[in-house]
Scaffold this motif. Structure first.
Motif, short mmCIF file in Angstrom:
data_model
loop_
_atom_site.label_atom_id
_atom_site.label_comp_id
_atom_site.label_asym_id
_atom_site.label_seq_id
_atom_site.Cartn_x
_atom_site.Cartn_y
_atom_site.Cartn_z
N MET A 1 0.84 -1.19 0.00
CA MET A 1 0.00 0.00 0.00
C MET A 1 0.88 1.25 0.00
N TYR A 2 0.27 2.36 0.32
CA TYR A 2 0.99 3.63 0.23
C TYR A 2 2.15 3.73 1.24
N ASP A 3 1.89 3.44 2.51
CA ASP A 3 2.97 3.60 3.47
C ASP A 3 3.23 2.33 4.26
N GLY A 4 2.78 1.21 3.73
CA GLY A 4 3.00 -0.05 4.40
C GLY A 4 2.38 -1.17 3.60
N PHE A 5 2.26 -2.35 4.20
CA PHE A 5 1.70 -3.45 3.42
C PHE A 5 0.99 -4.45 4.34
N TYR A 6 0.11 -5.23 3.71
CA TYR A 6 -0.58 -6.30 4.40
C TYR A 6 -0.03 -7.63 3.91
N ILE A 7 0.08 -8.59 4.81
CA ILE A 7 0.42 -9.95 4.40
C ILE A 7 -0.76 -10.84 4.76
N TYR A 8 -1.23 -11.61 3.78
CA TYR A 8 -2.27 -12.60 4.04
C TYR A 8 -1.58 -13.94 4.20
N SER A 9 -1.60 -14.49 5.39
CA SER A 9 -0.98 -15.80 5.62
C SER A 9 -1.54 -16.38 6.91
N PRO A 10 -1.25 -17.62 7.19
CA PRO A 10 -1.79 -18.22 8.41
C PRO A 10 -1.10 -17.66 9.65
N PHE A 11 -1.82 -17.57 10.71
CA PHE A 11 -1.20 -17.16 11.98
C PHE A 11 -1.94 -17.83 13.13
N THR A 12 -1.34 -17.78 14.29
CA THR A 12 -1.97 -18.35 15.47
C THR A 12 -2.84 -17.29 16.11
N ASN A 13 -4.10 -17.56 16.23
CA ASN A 13 -5.02 -16.60 16.80
C ASN A 13 -4.79 -16.52 18.32
N THR A 14 -4.55 -15.32 18.77
CA THR A 14 -4.29 -15.18 20.20
C THR A 14 -5.38 -14.31 20.82
N LEU A 15 -6.14 -14.90 21.72
CA LEU A 15 -7.23 -14.16 22.37
C LEU A 15 -6.98 -14.20 23.88
N SER A 16 -7.38 -13.12 24.52
CA SER A 16 -7.27 -13.15 25.97
C SER A 16 -8.49 -13.90 26.51
N PRO A 17 -8.34 -14.59 27.65
CA PRO A 17 -9.44 -15.41 28.17
C PRO A 17 -10.73 -14.61 28.37
N ASP A 18 -10.62 -13.27 28.55
CA ASP A 18 -11.83 -12.47 28.75
C ASP A 18 -12.64 -12.34 27.46
N ASP A 19 -11.97 -12.51 26.31
CA ASP A 19 -12.63 -12.21 25.05
C ASP A 19 -13.40 -13.37 24.44
N TYR A 20 -13.24 -14.55 24.98
CA TYR A 20 -13.94 -15.66 24.36
C TYR A 20 -14.35 -16.70 25.40
N ILE A 21 -15.30 -17.51 24.97
CA ILE A 21 -15.76 -18.57 25.85
C ILE A 21 -15.35 -19.89 25.22
N GLU A 22 -14.63 -20.68 25.97
CA GLU A 22 -14.13 -21.96 25.48
C GLU A 22 -15.25 -22.77 24.84
N GLY A 23 -15.04 -23.20 23.61
CA GLY A 23 -16.00 -24.12 23.01
C GLY A 23 -17.14 -23.46 22.27
N THR A 24 -17.53 -22.26 22.66
CA THR A 24 -18.70 -21.67 22.01
C THR A 24 -18.32 -20.54 21.04
N SER A 25 -17.19 -19.90 21.25
CA SER A 25 -16.81 -18.80 20.36
C SER A 25 -16.47 -19.31 18.97
N THR A 26 -16.63 -18.42 17.98
CA THR A 26 -16.31 -18.80 16.61
C THR A 26 -14.81 -19.11 16.48
#
Lengths: 179, 556
Positions: B109-134
């Motif tokens: 892009m103009y002043d930087g770039f995006y990379i589309y690739s696999p990554f490990t999703n890191t969520l804090s325990p407050d942000d999701y519920i085990e088993g039910t979150s997408t």
């Protein structure tokens, strides 16, 4: 008497198997390898033009040199389809719900060479733009050894037959006269 | 031994050898053919992805905004995978299968770039519920990684520690401490700007007078409107005297009244002059050797090719050389190069930083990809990009795609493709200004017919010559903001243009710089070109801008 005849036949057969057959295989192999070289050269040439959008005499001479180093003569056909968006634009301006068609007009080998031939010492480039289509087709024009042997053995040769040929083409992805 | 025996033995020896040789060579030919056809197909797929991105961004009024841009990129990624699936005869396979062969897609892009690739999703325990979150914590997902800027950190002495973010043109952002002061400054770097004349609001650039202008364009098939463009948004004057903006075809009334006289061009040169002066006063002594690693370390230990460890600075490691970045002068005195010229120290270093930034993050993404493969045993490697390919990436908004791991007979396919996007609002390049003449045609600025021409009526951004669509209750209608058609000798084919890339002696007098070329030709061409370049650069969307403050400058 019968024995003599058989010996003569065997000697002839032996000569064919011992000399002509290996010669044919070897010349076939040579053609295969030549084919490999030609195909690589053509692909590299076309992809270079496609990604830079610039065709110059230097690049063309490079292709011709690589091809002639295989020991055969070739017929090189180039074709540029130049994208013209103006007719499409006019259609849309006449009727707002229609997308006009893009038109391509074509330049062939002799026109392309006329454009890139250096005149009075100044090198010239043919600049292509994004969306143009460039393609090259190469065929050998001489009769290779394997063709000669084959026609000697089972005469299938005609004027149009070629054994080494390569084609490559595609959309140009860069503007040649960018700055 | 009889002749017959000799022949039989000969045939027994030669026949298998010749059979094996023939099939081996045939295999090689097939592999090569497959490889070249894959290369072409990959380029086609990348071109498709770019077209999708272009179409979406040109027709969207919000494409500048980060989340809208990411949406457009994700749509473009889908197009890429669909195109790969159909081109490679893998129709029916969806993205989930194909992504195993695509270690990374890069959108610069103009002043930087995006990379589309696999990554490990890191969520804090407050942000999701085990088993039910997408999405689950620690889950491997493919997606766009956070935006990476083309930036570099410099430490000079004890009181200067700055991060400078570069862009595809001469716009930079300076953040950090300069001579003990905390700064956050941004702007364009430009030499050769003359004095501002406040009596008639004009300024000179390379001796060419830049003034005010009034802009109009079509906003439908036949309606024309006066407009002002501020921070990437165009505000149009309605027939009843009120102002509105267009949001994807819908009129949005504006409470404010804008000035129909536009001085964006003048402002660009004025502000650039001031900013350049500030940079030269405060960072004029900054050298490439002051660059440090991201964590602020001056030197790091590396393994060289012989396996021994060496201590190197960033500049030594990347072989940047030691030069003054912003100064007009190099160590031997003035070089006569302007900061905006392609061969200036600033531009050389800018390209070095952008390249380092992309190369580093991309090789990390591709190397990490090996951790994510499940079922694929290929060891992914970053292919080496050629110099002319870097040249394209460093000067244009582009897409770089990688495809690896497909079996092509004798070997495993490892290919990449680069396609540049020349029709984008993301960046205003020097060749994205088209000149309009009174005969109803638009021309490239380097068109030789324009030299000394008296029929030039305006100059606009190339995106404004592209088809736009508006969806109303009656259906989709199309229009062109500028109705002119492309000139056949400079737009459709480029047979009558000055070739600034060539090494001809006649062009070398301009040092490949379009600024020098246009200034040399002078006349209305230079006036329209420089005004349009300044106006379009000034009015494009930038994250640093404060739109409310900017708008004040254009209201009555």
């Amino acid at each position: 008497m019968g024995d003599t005849l058989i010996v003569v036949v065997v000697i002839i057969l032996g000569a064919i198997i011992l000399f002509v057959f290996p010669l044919m295989t070897m010349s076939d192999n040579t053609d295969d390898i030549t084919q490999l070289t030609v195909e690589t050269a053509v692909t590299e040439f076309v992809d270079d033009i496609r990604t830079t959008g610039r065709l110059s005499m230097d690049k063309y001479s490079g292709l011709v040199e690589t091809l002639s180093s295989t020991g055969n003569t070739y017929d090189i056909e180039m074709q540029v389809q130049v994208l013209d968006e103006n007719p499409g634009k006019k259609t849309t301006q006449a009727e707002a719900t229609k997308i006009g068609e893009n038109v391509y007009y074509t330049m062939y080998t002799s026109q392309i060479l006329d454009t890139i031939n250096p005149s009075s010492g100044v090198t010239k480039t043919l600049a292509l733009k994004e969306g143009d289509i460039f393609s090259v087709s190469v065929k050998n024009t001489n009769t290779t050894l394997s063709q000669q042997l084959k026609s000697f053995l089972y005469s299938v040769t005609g004027n149009d037959t070629y054994v080494i040929g390569a084609e490559h083409g595609g959309i140009v992805t860069a503007n040649g006269s960018g700055n | 031994m009889k002749l017959e025996h000799l022949i039989v033995i000969f045939v027994i020896i030669i026949l298998p050898i010749s059979l094996i040789l023939t099939s081996y060579v045939q295999n090689q030919v097939t592999t090569l053919q497959l490889q070249t056809s894959y290369d072409s197909k990959l380029t086609t797929a990348t071109h498709d992805a770019l077209k999708a991105f272009q179409l979406n961004t040109v027709n969207s009024s919000t494409s500048d905004l980060a989340n809208s841009k990411m949406r457009d990129i994700e749509a473009s990624v889908n197009t890429f995978f669909n195109s790969v699936a159909t081109n490679f005869n893998m129709a029916g396979y969806n993205q989930d299968v194909l992504k195993y062969y695509v270690p990374a897609l890069v959108y610069t892009m103009y002043d930087g770039f995006y990379i589309y690739s696999p990554f490990t999703n890191t969520l804090s325990p407050d942000d999701y519920i085990e088993g039910t979150s997408t999405y689950q914590n620690g889950e491997k997902v493919s997606g766009l990684k956070p935006y990476i800027f083309y930036s570099c950190r410099y430490i000079k002495g004890s009181d200067t520690d700055v991060v400078i973010t570069y862009s595809l043109d001469n716009y930079i952002t300076v953040q950090g401490t300069v001579k003990g002061q905390t700064v956050f400054r941004y702007g364009y770097l430009l030499d050769n700007v003359g004095n501002y004349n406040s009596s008639n609001n004009t300024i000179t650039y390379r001796g060419i007078t830049i003034g005010e202008e009034t802009l109009t364009e079509y906003i439908g098939q036949n309606e024309q409107a006066t407009y002002v463009k501020v921070n990437g948004v165009k505000y149009y004057l309605d027939s009843d005297g009120s102002w509105y903006s267009l949001l994807n075809g819908e009129k949005l009334p504006q409470g404010t009244t804008y000035n129909t006289i536009n001085d964006s061009g003048v402002r660009y040169y004025r502000e650039a002059k001031e900013f350049t002066q500030w940079v030269q006063d405060n960072l004029g002594d900054l050298r490439t050797s002051d660059a440090v690693f991201e964590d602020g370390e001056k030197t790091k230990q590396f393994q060289n090719e012989e396996g021994t460890s060496v201590t190197q600075t960033l500049t030594e490691r990347e072989q940047w050389g030691d030069m003054l970045i912003f100064s007009r002068q190099d160590d031997t005195g003035n070089t006569g190069k302007s900061i905006e010229d392609p061969n200036s120290n600033f531009n050389q270093h800018r390209l070095q930083v952008i390249r380092y930034s992309i190369e580093k993050n991309l090789s990390i993404a591709i190397a990490n990809y090996n951790k994510y493969d499940e079922g694929i045993t290929t060891n992914f490697q970053m292919p080496e990009l050629k110099e002319d390919e870097w040249e394209k990436i460093l000067n244009n908004v582009s897409i770089i795609s990688f495809l690896q791991g497909l079996s092509i007979g004798g070997k495993i396919y490892n290919g990449y493709s680069i396609v540049t996007n020349t029709k984008t609002e993301e960046v205003v390049n020097t060749d994205s200004i088209y000149i309009v003449t009174s005969d109803g045609q638009y021309h490239r600025a380097t068109d030789l017919d324009l030299v000394g021409a008296s029929n030039i009526t305006g100059a606009y951004f190339n995106v404004d010559f592209e088809r736009k669509s508006v969806t109303t209750d009656t259906g989709v209608t199309y229009y062109y903001p500028h109705k002119e058609t492309g000139c056949y000798t400079s737009i459709v084919n480029q047979s009558n243009v000055e070739d600034l890339n060539s090494d001809k002696s006649t062009q070398n007098q301009y040092g490949n710089s379009i600024y020098a070329y246009i200034a040399n030709k002078g006349g209305t061409l230079a006036q329209y070109y420089f005004t349009a370049l300044g106006r379009e650069r000034y009015s494009m969307y930038k994250t640093n801008n404060n739109p409310e403050l900017l708008k004040v400058n254009f209201t009555v």
